[in-house]
Design an enzyme around this catalytic site. Sequence first.
Site, PDB file in Angstrom:
ATOM      1  N   HIS A  62       0.873  -1.172   0.000  1.00  0.00           N
ATOM      2  CA  HIS A  62       0.000   0.000   0.000  1.00  0.00           C
ATOM      3  C   HIS A  62       0.914   1.227   0.000  1.00  0.00           C
ATOM      4  O   HIS A  62       2.031   1.169   0.517  1.00  0.00           O
ATOM      5  CB  HIS A  62      -0.819  -0.056   1.294  1.00  0.00           C
ATOM      6  CG  HIS A  62      -1.924   0.956   1.399  1.00  0.00           C
ATOM      7  ND1 HIS A  62      -1.688   2.264   1.740  1.00  0.00           N
ATOM      8  CD2 HIS A  62      -3.269   0.839   1.235  1.00  0.00           C
ATOM      9  CE1 HIS A  62      -2.845   2.907   1.783  1.00  0.00           C
ATOM     10  NE2 HIS A  62      -3.822   2.073   1.479  1.00  0.00           N
ATOM     11  N   GLN A  70      -4.530  -5.657   6.984  1.00  0.00           N
ATOM     12  CA  GLN A  70      -5.531  -6.553   6.398  1.00  0.00           C
ATOM     13  C   GLN A  70      -5.455  -7.955   7.010  1.00  0.00           C
ATOM     14  O   GLN A  70      -6.103  -8.878   6.520  1.00  0.00           O
ATOM     15  CB  GLN A  70      -5.322  -6.653   4.873  1.00  0.00           C
ATOM     16  CG  GLN A  70      -5.374  -5.329   4.143  1.00  0.00           C
ATOM     17  CD  GLN A  70      -6.786  -4.781   3.995  1.00  0.00           C
ATOM     18  OE1 GLN A  70      -7.771  -5.465   4.297  1.00  0.00           O
ATOM     19  NE2 GLN A  70      -6.902  -3.544   3.540  1.00  0.00           N
ATOM     20  N   LYS A 108     -10.764  -1.012  10.264  1.00  0.00           N
ATOM     21  CA  LYS A 108     -10.929  -2.194   9.414  1.00  0.00           C
ATOM     22  C   LYS A 108     -11.293  -3.428  10.243  1.00  0.00           C
ATOM     23  O   LYS A 108     -11.488  -4.507   9.696  1.00  0.00           O
ATOM     24  CB  LYS A 108      -9.640  -2.474   8.633  1.00  0.00           C
ATOM     25  CG  LYS A 108      -9.307  -1.412   7.582  1.00  0.00           C
ATOM     26  CD  LYS A 108      -8.174  -1.882   6.701  1.00  0.00           C
ATOM     27  CE  LYS A 108      -7.441  -0.732   6.016  1.00  0.00           C
ATOM     28  NZ  LYS A 108      -8.237  -0.026   5.014  1.00  0.00           N
ATOM     29  N   ASP A 166       3.125  -4.861   7.866  1.00  0.00           N
ATOM     30  CA  ASP A 166       1.883  -4.094   7.789  1.00  0.00           C
ATOM     31  C   ASP A 166       0.742  -5.102   7.867  1.00  0.00           C
ATOM     32  O   ASP A 166       0.472  -5.827   6.909  1.00  0.00           O
ATOM     33  CB  ASP A 166       1.855  -3.309   6.476  1.00  0.00           C
ATOM     34  CG  ASP A 166       0.503  -2.645   6.232  1.00  0.00           C
ATOM     35  OD1 ASP A 166      -0.373  -2.723   7.114  1.00  0.00           O
ATOM     36  OD2 ASP A 166       0.330  -2.050   5.148  1.00  0.00           O
ATOM     37  N   CYS A 191      -4.760   2.649  -3.699  1.00  0.00           N
ATOM     38  CA  CYS A 191      -3.578   3.170  -2.998  1.00  0.00           C
ATOM     39  C   CYS A 191      -2.406   2.201  -3.131  1.00  0.00           C
ATOM     40  O   CYS A 191      -1.600   2.066  -2.209  1.00  0.00           O
ATOM     41  CB  CYS A 191      -3.865   3.441  -1.527  1.00  0.00           C
ATOM     42  SG  CYS A 191      -5.149   4.657  -1.281  1.00  0.00           S
TER      43      CYS A 191
END
Lengths: 423, 151
Positions: A138, A218, A241, A215, A381
Amino acid sequence: MTTLTIPDGMPQYSEEPRLDVARIRQDFPILSREVNGHPLVYLDSANTSQKPQSVIDAISEHYAMHNANVARSVHTLGTESTEAYEGARATVARFINAPRPEEVVFTKNATEAINLVAHSLASRLGPGDEIVISEMEHHSNIVPWQLLCERTGATLRWFGLTESGRLDESNVEELINERTKLVSIVHTSNVLGTINATARITERVREVGALLMLDCSQTVPHRGFDVVDYDVDFIAFTGHKMLGPTGIGVLWGRYELLADMPPFQGGGSMIETVRMTGTTYAAPPARFEAGTPPIAQAVGLGAAVDYLEAIGMDAIAWHEKELTAYALDALDTVKGLRIAGPKVPVGRGATISFSLDGIHPHDVGQVLDSLGVQVRVGHHCAKPVCERYGVPALTRASFYLYTTTEEVDALVRGLEQVKRMFG
Amino acid sequence: MQIDQLYQEIILDHYKHPHGRGLREPYSAEVHHVNPTCGDEITLRVAVDGEKVTDISFAGQGCSISQASASVLHELLTGRTVGDALAAHASFTELMQGKGQIEPDEEILGDGIAFAGVAKYPARVKCALLAWMALKDALVRSVEVSDGNKG
Protein backbone atom coordinates in the site's frame (compact mmCIF):
# COMPACT_ATOMS: atom_id res chain seq x y z
CA MET A 1 -30.01 -17.69 4.18
CA THR A 2 -28.37 -20.67 2.54
CA THR A 3 -25.26 -22.21 3.95
CA LEU A 4 -22.41 -23.75 2.06
CA THR A 5 -22.65 -27.50 1.79
CA ILE A 6 -19.76 -29.71 0.90
CA PRO A 7 -20.80 -32.65 -1.31
CA ASP A 8 -20.95 -36.10 0.30
CA GLY A 9 -17.75 -38.03 -0.05
CA MET A 10 -15.65 -34.87 0.30
CA PRO A 11 -13.93 -33.89 3.55
CA GLN A 12 -16.54 -32.13 5.69
CA TYR A 13 -14.11 -30.17 7.88
CA SER A 14 -16.54 -30.67 10.75
CA GLU A 15 -13.84 -29.89 13.28
CA GLU A 16 -13.46 -26.32 11.92
CA PRO A 17 -15.10 -23.65 14.08
CA ARG A 18 -18.16 -22.08 12.42
CA LEU A 19 -20.10 -18.89 12.87
CA ASP A 20 -23.77 -18.07 12.39
CA VAL A 21 -23.65 -15.35 9.75
CA ALA A 22 -27.39 -14.59 9.92
CA ARG A 23 -27.13 -13.92 13.64
CA ILE A 24 -23.98 -11.85 13.24
CA ARG A 25 -25.67 -9.66 10.62
CA GLN A 26 -28.31 -8.69 13.17
CA ASP A 27 -25.58 -7.03 15.23
CA PHE A 28 -24.77 -4.60 12.39
CA PRO A 29 -27.55 -2.01 11.98
CA ILE A 30 -26.25 -0.71 8.64
CA LEU A 31 -26.61 -4.12 6.99
CA SER A 32 -30.39 -3.82 7.04
CA ARG A 33 -30.51 -0.60 5.03
CA GLU A 34 -31.21 -0.24 1.33
CA VAL A 35 -29.08 1.47 -1.30
CA ASN A 36 -30.67 2.75 -4.52
CA GLY A 37 -33.74 0.65 -3.88
CA HIS A 38 -31.83 -2.59 -3.32
CA PRO A 39 -30.71 -4.33 -0.13
CA LEU A 40 -27.22 -3.16 0.76
CA VAL A 41 -24.52 -5.60 -0.38
CA TYR A 42 -21.41 -4.32 1.35
CA LEU A 43 -18.30 -5.78 -0.29
CA ASP A 44 -15.80 -3.11 0.73
CA SER A 45 -14.60 -4.26 4.15
CA ALA A 46 -10.92 -4.09 3.12
CA ASN A 47 -11.54 -0.37 2.77
CA THR A 48 -13.36 -0.02 6.06
CA SER A 49 -15.48 -2.49 8.01
CA GLN A 50 -18.99 -1.92 9.31
CA LYS A 51 -19.57 -1.56 13.07
CA PRO A 52 -21.62 -3.77 15.37
CA GLN A 53 -24.07 -2.16 17.79
CA SER A 54 -21.81 -3.06 20.74
CA VAL A 55 -19.02 -0.85 19.34
CA ILE A 56 -21.41 2.01 18.60
CA ASP A 57 -22.81 1.67 22.14
CA ALA A 58 -19.38 1.59 23.77
CA ILE A 59 -18.39 4.88 22.12
CA SER A 60 -21.72 6.48 22.90
CA GLU A 61 -21.63 5.27 26.52
CA HIS A 62 -18.12 6.63 26.94
CA TYR A 63 -19.16 10.10 25.81
CA ALA A 64 -22.44 9.94 27.73
CA MET A 65 -21.07 8.72 31.08
CA HIS A 66 -17.28 8.70 31.40
CA ASN A 67 -15.88 11.48 29.21
CA ALA A 68 -12.74 13.20 30.53
CA ASN A 69 -9.15 13.62 29.42
CA VAL A 70 -6.71 10.86 30.30
CA ALA A 71 -3.50 10.57 32.32
CA ARG A 72 -3.63 14.00 33.92
CA SER A 73 -6.68 14.33 36.16
CA VAL A 74 -7.22 13.29 39.76
CA HIS A 75 -10.98 13.48 39.47
CA THR A 76 -13.31 10.49 39.15
CA LEU A 77 -14.19 10.95 35.49
CA GLY A 78 -10.52 11.35 34.59
CA THR A 79 -9.76 8.13 36.42
CA GLU A 80 -12.58 6.27 34.66
CA SER A 81 -11.51 7.59 31.29
CA THR A 82 -7.86 6.68 31.91
CA GLU A 83 -8.86 3.19 33.02
CA ALA A 84 -10.97 2.74 29.91
CA TYR A 85 -8.17 3.96 27.65
CA GLU A 86 -5.50 1.81 29.28
CA GLY A 87 -7.95 -1.09 29.45
CA ALA A 88 -8.35 -0.89 25.67
CA ARG A 89 -4.57 -0.97 25.32
CA ALA A 90 -4.42 -4.12 27.44
CA THR A 91 -7.21 -5.70 25.38
CA VAL A 92 -5.41 -4.98 22.12
CA ALA A 93 -2.14 -6.26 23.56
CA ARG A 94 -3.78 -9.52 24.60
CA PHE A 95 -5.43 -9.85 21.17
CA ILE A 96 -2.07 -9.90 19.37
CA ASN A 97 -0.29 -11.71 22.21
CA ALA A 98 2.00 -8.78 22.98
CA PRO A 99 4.22 -9.59 25.98
CA ARG A 100 3.50 -6.15 27.52
CA PRO A 101 0.64 -3.65 27.06
CA GLU A 102 3.27 -0.88 26.97
CA GLU A 103 4.29 -2.22 23.57
CA VAL A 104 0.99 -1.05 22.10
CA VAL A 105 1.18 2.55 20.86
CA PHE A 106 -2.09 4.15 19.79
CA THR A 107 -1.79 6.24 16.64
CA LYS A 108 -4.22 7.92 14.27
CA ASN A 109 -4.14 5.00 11.81
CA ALA A 110 -1.77 2.39 10.36
CA THR A 111 -0.21 5.03 8.10
CA GLU A 112 0.82 7.06 11.13
CA ALA A 113 2.19 3.93 12.81
CA ILE A 114 4.49 3.29 9.83
CA ASN A 115 5.49 6.96 9.64
CA LEU A 116 6.33 6.85 13.35
CA VAL A 117 8.83 4.04 12.85
CA ALA A 118 10.26 5.65 9.70
CA HIS A 119 10.71 8.95 11.51
CA SER A 120 12.21 7.50 14.67
CA LEU A 121 14.73 5.34 12.81
CA ALA A 122 16.09 8.26 10.78
CA SER A 123 18.95 9.03 13.16
CA ARG A 124 20.32 5.50 12.70
CA LEU A 125 20.40 5.57 8.91
CA GLY A 126 22.86 6.99 6.42
CA PRO A 127 24.21 6.50 2.90
CA GLY A 128 24.99 2.85 2.23
CA ASP A 129 22.17 1.58 4.44
CA GLU A 130 19.23 -0.17 2.82
CA ILE A 131 15.50 -0.47 3.50
CA VAL A 132 13.60 -3.31 1.84
CA ILE A 133 9.90 -3.26 0.96
CA SER A 134 7.92 -4.99 -1.81
CA GLU A 135 6.04 -4.14 -4.98
CA MET A 136 2.88 -5.32 -3.21
CA GLU A 137 2.75 -2.49 -0.68
CA HIS A 138 0.00 0.00 0.00
CA HIS A 139 1.28 3.55 -0.59
CA SER A 140 1.44 3.91 3.20
CA ASN A 141 4.26 1.36 3.26
CA ILE A 142 6.11 2.91 0.32
CA VAL A 143 6.05 6.69 0.65
CA PRO A 144 7.27 6.96 4.29
CA TRP A 145 10.34 4.88 3.32
CA GLN A 146 10.95 6.92 0.18
CA LEU A 147 10.86 10.06 2.30
CA LEU A 148 13.15 8.46 4.88
CA CYS A 149 15.65 7.49 2.18
CA GLU A 150 15.56 11.02 0.73
CA ARG A 151 16.31 12.46 4.17
CA THR A 152 19.09 10.06 5.13
CA GLY A 153 20.68 9.01 1.83
CA ALA A 154 19.75 5.38 2.48
CA THR A 155 18.66 3.20 -0.46
CA LEU A 156 15.19 1.73 -0.95
CA ARG A 157 14.97 -1.75 -2.46
CA TRP A 158 12.03 -4.08 -2.99
CA PHE A 159 10.82 -7.60 -3.59
CA GLY A 160 9.20 -8.17 -6.96
CA LEU A 161 6.04 -10.25 -7.49
CA THR A 162 5.37 -13.49 -9.31
CA GLU A 163 2.77 -13.88 -12.06
CA SER A 164 0.47 -15.65 -9.62
CA GLY A 165 0.49 -12.70 -7.25
CA ARG A 166 2.98 -13.78 -4.62
CA LEU A 167 6.22 -12.28 -3.33
CA ASP A 168 9.16 -13.31 -5.46
CA GLU A 169 11.57 -14.51 -2.79
CA SER A 170 14.11 -15.97 -5.23
CA ASN A 171 16.61 -13.18 -4.46
CA VAL A 172 15.96 -12.92 -0.72
CA GLU A 173 19.61 -13.68 0.13
CA GLU A 174 20.90 -10.82 -2.01
CA LEU A 175 18.07 -8.38 -1.36
CA ILE A 176 18.34 -8.66 2.42
CA ASN A 177 22.03 -8.31 3.26
CA GLU A 178 24.37 -6.83 5.85
CA ARG A 179 23.53 -3.31 4.61
CA THR A 180 19.82 -3.86 5.29
CA LYS A 181 18.58 -2.00 8.35
CA LEU A 182 14.87 -2.67 8.08
CA VAL A 183 12.48 -4.82 6.07
CA SER A 184 8.87 -3.64 5.97
CA ILE A 185 6.43 -5.91 4.15
CA VAL A 186 2.68 -6.16 3.91
CA HIS A 187 1.38 -9.32 5.56
CA THR A 188 -1.92 -9.51 3.66
CA SER A 189 -2.14 -7.53 0.42
CA ASN A 190 -5.03 -5.06 0.23
CA VAL A 191 -5.25 -5.60 -3.54
CA LEU A 192 -4.21 -9.16 -4.36
CA GLY A 193 -5.43 -10.69 -1.12
CA THR A 194 -2.14 -12.60 -0.87
CA ILE A 195 -1.06 -13.63 2.62
CA ASN A 196 2.71 -13.53 2.53
CA ALA A 197 4.69 -16.39 3.98
CA THR A 198 7.27 -14.64 6.14
CA ALA A 199 9.44 -17.47 7.47
CA ARG A 200 12.26 -17.16 4.93
CA ILE A 201 12.29 -13.38 5.21
CA THR A 202 12.32 -13.48 9.01
CA GLU A 203 15.17 -15.98 9.01
CA ARG A 204 17.22 -13.81 6.66
CA VAL A 205 16.41 -10.63 8.61
CA ARG A 206 17.71 -12.28 11.79
CA GLU A 207 20.84 -13.54 10.00
CA VAL A 208 21.85 -10.04 8.93
CA GLY A 209 20.70 -8.32 12.12
CA ALA A 210 18.08 -6.09 10.48
CA LEU A 211 14.61 -5.22 11.83
CA LEU A 212 11.33 -6.61 10.51
CA MET A 213 8.07 -4.68 10.29
CA LEU A 214 4.82 -6.15 9.00
CA ASP A 215 1.88 -4.09 7.79
CA CYS A 216 -0.93 -6.17 9.29
CA SER A 217 -3.81 -3.83 8.43
CA GLN A 218 -5.53 -6.55 6.40
CA THR A 219 -4.53 -9.43 8.69
CA VAL A 220 -5.38 -8.57 12.28
CA PRO A 221 -9.09 -8.01 11.46
CA HIS A 222 -9.43 -11.40 9.80
CA ARG A 223 -7.35 -14.04 11.58
CA GLY A 224 -5.48 -14.54 14.79
CA PHE A 225 -2.08 -12.85 14.70
CA ASP A 226 0.55 -13.55 17.36
CA VAL A 227 3.49 -11.14 17.42
CA VAL A 228 5.66 -13.55 19.40
CA ASP A 229 4.93 -16.47 17.13
CA TYR A 230 5.74 -14.39 14.04
CA ASP A 231 9.01 -13.17 15.56
CA VAL A 232 8.56 -9.62 14.22
CA ASP A 233 9.88 -6.31 15.57
CA PHE A 234 7.02 -3.98 14.62
CA ILE A 235 3.52 -4.36 13.27
CA ALA A 236 1.01 -1.72 12.19
CA PHE A 237 -2.75 -2.05 11.88
CA THR A 238 -5.83 0.10 12.09
CA GLY A 239 -9.04 0.09 14.12
CA HIS A 240 -11.62 0.92 11.50
CA LYS A 241 -10.93 -2.19 9.41
CA MET A 242 -11.60 -4.46 12.44
CA LEU A 243 -15.09 -3.26 13.44
CA GLY A 244 -13.68 -0.32 15.43
CA PRO A 245 -14.00 3.41 14.79
CA THR A 246 -11.89 5.57 12.47
CA GLY A 247 -9.20 7.74 14.03
CA ILE A 248 -7.27 5.03 15.85
CA GLY A 249 -4.45 2.81 14.68
CA VAL A 250 -1.88 0.66 16.44
CA LEU A 251 1.85 0.41 16.34
CA TRP A 252 3.12 -2.62 18.19
CA GLY A 253 6.88 -2.78 18.76
CA ARG A 254 9.25 -4.78 20.94
CA TYR A 255 9.62 -2.84 24.16
CA GLU A 256 13.41 -2.60 24.07
CA LEU A 257 13.25 -1.18 20.54
CA LEU A 258 10.58 1.37 21.43
CA ALA A 259 12.52 2.34 24.55
CA ASP A 260 15.53 3.10 22.37
CA MET A 261 13.66 5.25 19.83
CA PRO A 262 13.38 9.05 19.87
CA PRO A 263 9.91 10.63 19.91
CA PHE A 264 7.86 11.09 16.75
CA GLN A 265 5.92 14.23 17.68
CA GLY A 266 6.44 16.58 20.62
CA GLY A 267 3.76 17.88 22.95
CA GLY A 268 1.80 17.08 26.07
CA SER A 269 1.70 13.57 27.58
CA MET A 270 4.96 12.46 25.96
CA ILE A 271 7.38 14.15 28.36
CA GLU A 272 9.14 13.21 31.54
CA THR A 273 10.09 16.77 32.40
CA VAL A 274 10.22 19.99 30.41
CA ARG A 275 12.53 22.95 31.07
CA MET A 276 13.06 25.87 28.76
CA THR A 277 16.55 24.53 28.16
CA GLY A 278 15.51 21.02 27.27
CA THR A 279 13.13 18.11 27.73
CA THR A 280 13.37 14.47 28.68
CA TYR A 281 10.85 12.01 27.38
CA ALA A 282 8.41 9.59 28.94
CA ALA A 283 8.83 5.85 28.53
CA PRO A 284 6.87 4.03 25.79
CA PRO A 285 4.05 4.09 24.92
CA ALA A 286 3.47 7.64 26.24
CA ARG A 287 6.61 8.87 24.46
CA PHE A 288 4.87 8.29 21.14
CA GLU A 289 1.42 9.58 22.07
CA ALA A 290 1.83 13.36 22.10
CA GLY A 291 -1.30 15.37 22.83
CA THR A 292 -4.76 14.16 23.80
CA PRO A 293 -5.06 10.68 22.29
CA PRO A 294 -8.11 9.14 20.56
CA ILE A 295 -9.79 8.13 23.83
CA ALA A 296 -13.33 7.25 22.74
CA GLN A 297 -11.85 5.57 19.68
CA ALA A 298 -9.65 3.39 21.89
CA VAL A 299 -12.72 2.41 23.90
CA GLY A 300 -14.50 1.56 20.64
CA LEU A 301 -11.54 -0.47 19.45
CA GLY A 302 -11.50 -2.39 22.73
CA ALA A 303 -15.20 -3.21 22.26
CA ALA A 304 -14.45 -4.33 18.68
CA VAL A 305 -11.77 -6.72 19.92
CA ASP A 306 -14.19 -8.07 22.53
CA TYR A 307 -16.74 -8.69 19.78
CA LEU A 308 -14.21 -10.43 17.51
CA GLU A 309 -12.97 -12.62 20.35
CA ALA A 310 -16.50 -13.62 21.30
CA ILE A 311 -17.10 -14.83 17.71
CA GLY A 312 -13.61 -16.35 17.57
CA MET A 313 -10.86 -15.47 15.09
CA ASP A 314 -10.58 -19.07 13.89
CA ALA A 315 -14.28 -19.14 13.03
CA ILE A 316 -13.95 -15.82 11.19
CA ALA A 317 -10.92 -17.03 9.24
CA TRP A 318 -12.71 -20.26 8.27
CA HIS A 319 -15.88 -18.41 7.22
CA GLU A 320 -13.82 -16.12 5.00
CA LYS A 321 -11.92 -19.04 3.52
CA GLU A 322 -15.13 -20.82 2.53
CA LEU A 323 -16.57 -17.61 1.17
CA THR A 324 -13.42 -16.91 -0.83
CA ALA A 325 -13.48 -20.40 -2.34
CA TYR A 326 -17.13 -19.85 -3.28
CA ALA A 327 -16.43 -16.40 -4.75
CA LEU A 328 -13.40 -17.50 -6.77
CA ASP A 329 -15.55 -20.21 -8.37
CA ALA A 330 -18.48 -17.86 -8.92
CA LEU A 331 -16.33 -15.13 -10.50
CA ASP A 332 -14.74 -17.72 -12.74
CA THR A 333 -18.12 -18.07 -14.48
CA VAL A 334 -18.03 -14.43 -15.63
CA LYS A 335 -16.53 -14.34 -19.14
CA GLY A 336 -13.78 -11.77 -19.60
CA LEU A 337 -13.09 -11.47 -15.87
CA ARG A 338 -9.47 -11.71 -14.82
CA ILE A 339 -8.44 -12.03 -11.19
CA ALA A 340 -5.28 -10.24 -10.06
CA GLY A 341 -3.76 -12.35 -7.32
CA PRO A 342 -3.94 -15.97 -6.18
CA LYS A 343 -6.78 -17.87 -7.84
CA VAL A 344 -6.94 -20.55 -5.16
CA PRO A 345 -8.28 -20.01 -1.63
CA VAL A 346 -4.94 -20.93 -0.11
CA GLY A 347 -2.46 -18.39 1.25
CA ARG A 348 -4.87 -15.60 0.55
CA GLY A 349 -7.46 -13.54 2.38
CA ALA A 350 -11.02 -12.63 1.45
CA THR A 351 -10.15 -9.76 -0.88
CA ILE A 352 -10.53 -10.35 -4.62
CA SER A 353 -9.50 -7.79 -7.23
CA PHE A 354 -10.28 -8.24 -10.89
CA SER A 355 -10.56 -6.59 -14.27
CA LEU A 356 -13.38 -7.02 -16.73
CA ASP A 357 -12.38 -7.01 -20.40
CA GLY A 358 -12.51 -3.51 -21.84
CA ILE A 359 -14.71 -2.06 -19.11
CA HIS A 360 -13.23 0.51 -16.78
CA PRO A 361 -13.60 -0.24 -13.04
CA HIS A 362 -15.30 3.12 -12.49
CA ASP A 363 -18.10 2.03 -14.76
CA VAL A 364 -18.22 -1.39 -13.11
CA GLY A 365 -18.47 0.19 -9.66
CA GLN A 366 -21.11 2.71 -10.74
CA VAL A 367 -23.46 0.10 -12.21
CA LEU A 368 -22.94 -2.21 -9.22
CA ASP A 369 -23.79 0.71 -6.91
CA SER A 370 -27.06 1.23 -8.75
CA LEU A 371 -27.85 -2.36 -7.68
CA GLY A 372 -26.87 -1.75 -4.05
CA VAL A 373 -23.51 -3.53 -4.39
CA GLN A 374 -20.67 -1.52 -2.83
CA VAL A 375 -17.22 -2.36 -4.18
CA ARG A 376 -13.99 -0.39 -4.36
CA VAL A 377 -12.65 0.69 -7.73
CA GLY A 378 -9.40 2.37 -8.73
CA HIS A 379 -5.76 1.78 -7.89
CA HIS A 380 -6.45 0.97 -4.21
CA CYS A 381 -3.58 3.17 -3.00
CA ALA A 382 -1.23 0.58 -4.48
CA LYS A 383 -0.33 1.86 -7.95
CA PRO A 384 2.85 -0.26 -8.28
CA VAL A 385 0.75 -3.44 -7.96
CA CYS A 386 -1.58 -2.30 -10.74
CA GLU A 387 1.41 -1.40 -12.88
CA ARG A 388 3.00 -4.79 -12.21
CA TYR A 389 -0.04 -6.54 -13.65
CA GLY A 390 -0.50 -4.05 -16.49
CA VAL A 391 -3.83 -2.58 -15.44
CA PRO A 392 -4.55 1.10 -14.69
CA ALA A 393 -7.18 0.19 -12.13
CA LEU A 394 -9.09 -2.75 -10.68
CA THR A 395 -12.45 -3.57 -9.15
CA ARG A 396 -12.17 -5.08 -5.69
CA ALA A 397 -14.67 -7.08 -3.66
CA SER A 398 -13.68 -7.75 -0.06
CA PHE A 399 -15.48 -9.84 2.53
CA TYR A 400 -15.72 -10.09 6.28
CA LEU A 401 -17.44 -12.10 8.97
CA TYR A 402 -20.86 -10.68 8.00
CA THR A 403 -20.60 -11.41 4.25
CA THR A 404 -22.86 -14.10 2.76
CA THR A 405 -22.80 -16.27 -0.35
CA GLU A 406 -25.99 -14.47 -1.49
CA GLU A 407 -23.98 -11.27 -1.58
CA VAL A 408 -21.37 -12.95 -3.76
CA ASP A 409 -24.24 -14.03 -6.04
CA ALA A 410 -25.51 -10.44 -6.17
CA LEU A 411 -22.04 -9.32 -7.24
CA VAL A 412 -21.92 -11.87 -10.05
CA ARG A 413 -25.44 -10.91 -11.24
CA GLY A 414 -24.38 -7.27 -11.16
CA LEU A 415 -21.31 -7.97 -13.25
CA GLU A 416 -23.47 -9.59 -15.91
CA GLN A 417 -25.55 -6.39 -15.98
CA VAL A 418 -22.38 -4.31 -16.35
CA LYS A 419 -21.39 -6.43 -19.33
CA ARG A 420 -24.80 -6.00 -20.97
CA MET A 421 -24.48 -2.23 -20.63
CA PHE A 422 -20.91 -1.74 -21.82
CA GLY A 423 -20.25 -4.89 -23.83
CA MET B 1 -31.37 7.89 -9.01
CA GLN B 2 -31.60 5.87 -12.20
CA ILE B 3 -28.31 4.68 -13.62
CA ASP B 4 -29.35 5.49 -17.22
CA GLN B 5 -29.58 9.19 -16.28
CA LEU B 6 -25.83 8.96 -15.83
CA TYR B 7 -25.02 6.65 -18.71
CA GLN B 8 -27.02 8.43 -21.41
CA GLU B 9 -27.02 6.76 -24.82
CA ILE B 10 -24.94 9.67 -26.21
CA ILE B 11 -22.23 9.05 -23.62
CA LEU B 12 -22.09 5.32 -24.30
CA ASP B 13 -21.95 6.05 -28.06
CA HIS B 14 -19.03 8.42 -27.69
CA TYR B 15 -17.31 5.93 -25.39
CA LYS B 16 -17.70 2.97 -27.74
CA HIS B 17 -16.95 5.02 -30.89
CA PRO B 18 -14.76 7.94 -29.85
CA HIS B 19 -14.23 10.87 -32.22
CA GLY B 20 -10.82 12.40 -32.78
CA ARG B 21 -8.92 9.89 -30.68
CA GLY B 22 -5.16 9.53 -31.30
CA LEU B 23 -2.41 12.15 -31.07
CA ARG B 24 -1.85 14.16 -34.25
CA GLU B 25 0.65 16.64 -35.74
CA PRO B 26 0.96 19.56 -35.98
CA TYR B 27 0.06 20.98 -32.59
CA SER B 28 0.65 24.19 -30.66
CA ALA B 29 0.65 22.73 -27.16
CA GLU B 30 0.47 19.33 -25.46
CA VAL B 31 -0.55 18.64 -21.87
CA HIS B 32 -0.83 15.54 -19.70
CA HIS B 33 -3.44 15.49 -16.96
CA VAL B 34 -4.00 12.82 -14.33
CA ASN B 35 -6.82 12.17 -11.94
CA PRO B 36 -4.80 11.07 -8.90
CA THR B 37 -7.68 9.46 -7.03
CA CYS B 38 -8.57 7.01 -9.78
CA GLY B 39 -5.54 6.97 -12.07
CA ASP B 40 -7.37 8.16 -15.20
CA GLU B 41 -5.08 10.04 -17.54
CA ILE B 42 -5.20 11.99 -20.76
CA THR B 43 -2.64 13.49 -23.10
CA LEU B 44 -4.24 16.27 -25.11
CA ARG B 45 -2.92 18.40 -27.97
CA VAL B 46 -4.39 21.54 -29.46
CA ALA B 47 -3.45 23.06 -32.79
CA VAL B 48 -4.29 26.77 -32.88
CA ASP B 49 -4.02 28.92 -35.99
CA GLY B 50 -4.63 32.57 -35.14
CA GLU B 51 -7.94 32.58 -33.33
CA LYS B 52 -9.00 29.18 -34.67
CA VAL B 53 -8.66 25.81 -32.96
CA THR B 54 -7.81 23.66 -35.98
CA ASP B 55 -7.46 20.34 -34.13
CA ILE B 56 -7.88 18.76 -30.72
CA SER B 57 -6.33 15.31 -30.46
CA PHE B 58 -6.02 13.07 -27.42
CA ALA B 59 -4.94 9.73 -26.05
CA GLY B 60 -5.49 8.28 -22.62
CA GLN B 61 -7.15 5.72 -20.48
CA GLY B 62 -10.09 5.97 -18.19
CA CYS B 63 -13.74 5.29 -17.59
CA SER B 64 -16.56 5.81 -20.08
CA ILE B 65 -17.35 9.26 -18.66
CA SER B 66 -13.80 10.58 -19.04
CA GLN B 67 -13.28 9.10 -22.49
CA ALA B 68 -16.67 10.14 -23.84
CA SER B 69 -16.08 13.62 -22.51
CA ALA B 70 -12.89 13.96 -24.56
CA SER B 71 -14.68 12.72 -27.68
CA VAL B 72 -17.53 15.22 -27.23
CA LEU B 73 -15.07 18.03 -26.70
CA HIS B 74 -13.20 17.17 -29.90
CA GLU B 75 -16.36 17.09 -31.94
CA LEU B 76 -17.78 20.27 -30.45
CA LEU B 77 -14.76 22.55 -30.54
CA THR B 78 -12.56 21.59 -33.49
CA GLY B 79 -12.82 24.42 -36.01
CA ARG B 80 -14.20 26.90 -33.49
CA THR B 81 -12.43 29.92 -32.02
CA VAL B 82 -10.36 29.94 -28.84
CA GLY B 83 -13.00 32.24 -27.37
CA ASP B 84 -15.76 29.72 -28.14
CA ALA B 85 -13.69 26.94 -26.59
CA LEU B 86 -13.11 28.88 -23.38
CA ALA B 87 -16.81 29.80 -23.21
CA ALA B 88 -17.77 26.14 -23.61
CA HIS B 89 -15.23 25.22 -20.93
CA ALA B 90 -16.79 27.72 -18.53
CA SER B 91 -20.28 26.48 -19.32
CA PHE B 92 -19.35 22.81 -18.92
CA THR B 93 -17.53 23.45 -15.63
CA GLU B 94 -20.55 25.36 -14.31
CA LEU B 95 -22.81 22.47 -15.34
CA MET B 96 -20.60 19.92 -13.57
CA GLN B 97 -20.41 21.96 -10.38
CA GLY B 98 -24.16 22.66 -10.36
CA LYS B 99 -25.16 19.51 -8.42
CA GLY B 100 -27.75 18.77 -11.10
CA GLN B 101 -29.58 22.09 -10.62
CA ILE B 102 -28.38 23.77 -13.85
CA GLU B 103 -30.17 23.47 -17.18
CA PRO B 104 -27.48 22.92 -19.83
CA ASP B 105 -27.36 25.08 -22.96
CA GLU B 106 -27.26 22.89 -26.07
CA GLU B 107 -26.24 25.86 -28.23
CA ILE B 108 -22.96 26.09 -26.34
CA LEU B 109 -22.38 22.48 -25.25
CA GLY B 110 -23.78 20.29 -28.05
CA ASP B 111 -23.59 16.62 -27.00
CA GLY B 112 -22.01 17.89 -23.77
CA ILE B 113 -25.52 18.35 -22.38
CA ALA B 114 -25.70 14.57 -21.99
CA PHE B 115 -23.32 14.96 -19.05
CA ALA B 116 -25.92 16.88 -17.03
CA GLY B 117 -26.69 13.68 -15.10
CA VAL B 118 -23.04 13.31 -14.09
CA ALA B 119 -23.35 16.41 -11.90
CA LYS B 120 -25.56 14.37 -9.56
CA TYR B 121 -22.72 11.90 -8.97
CA PRO B 122 -20.06 13.91 -7.13
CA ALA B 123 -17.52 11.08 -7.39
CA ARG B 124 -17.74 11.18 -11.20
CA VAL B 125 -17.60 14.94 -11.83
CA LYS B 126 -13.83 14.87 -11.95
CA CYS B 127 -13.96 12.13 -14.60
CA ALA B 128 -16.11 14.32 -16.86
CA LEU B 129 -13.89 17.35 -16.25
CA LEU B 130 -10.53 15.67 -16.92
CA ALA B 131 -10.43 16.39 -20.69
CA TRP B 132 -11.91 19.87 -20.25
CA MET B 133 -9.28 20.87 -17.69
CA ALA B 134 -6.60 19.55 -20.02
CA LEU B 135 -8.10 21.56 -22.90
CA LYS B 136 -8.05 24.81 -20.96
CA ASP B 137 -4.49 24.18 -19.87
CA ALA B 138 -3.44 23.44 -23.46
CA LEU B 139 -5.19 26.53 -24.82
CA VAL B 140 -3.51 28.76 -22.25
CA ARG B 141 -0.13 27.28 -23.13
CA SER B 142 -0.67 27.62 -26.86
CA VAL B 143 -1.49 31.30 -26.37
CA GLU B 144 1.67 31.71 -24.27
CA VAL B 145 3.69 30.01 -27.01
CA SER B 146 2.30 32.26 -29.74
CA ASP B 147 2.77 35.37 -27.56
CA GLY B 148 6.34 34.25 -26.97
CA ASN B 149 6.89 33.89 -30.72
CA LYS B 150 5.62 37.44 -31.29
CA GLY B 151 7.92 38.79 -28.58
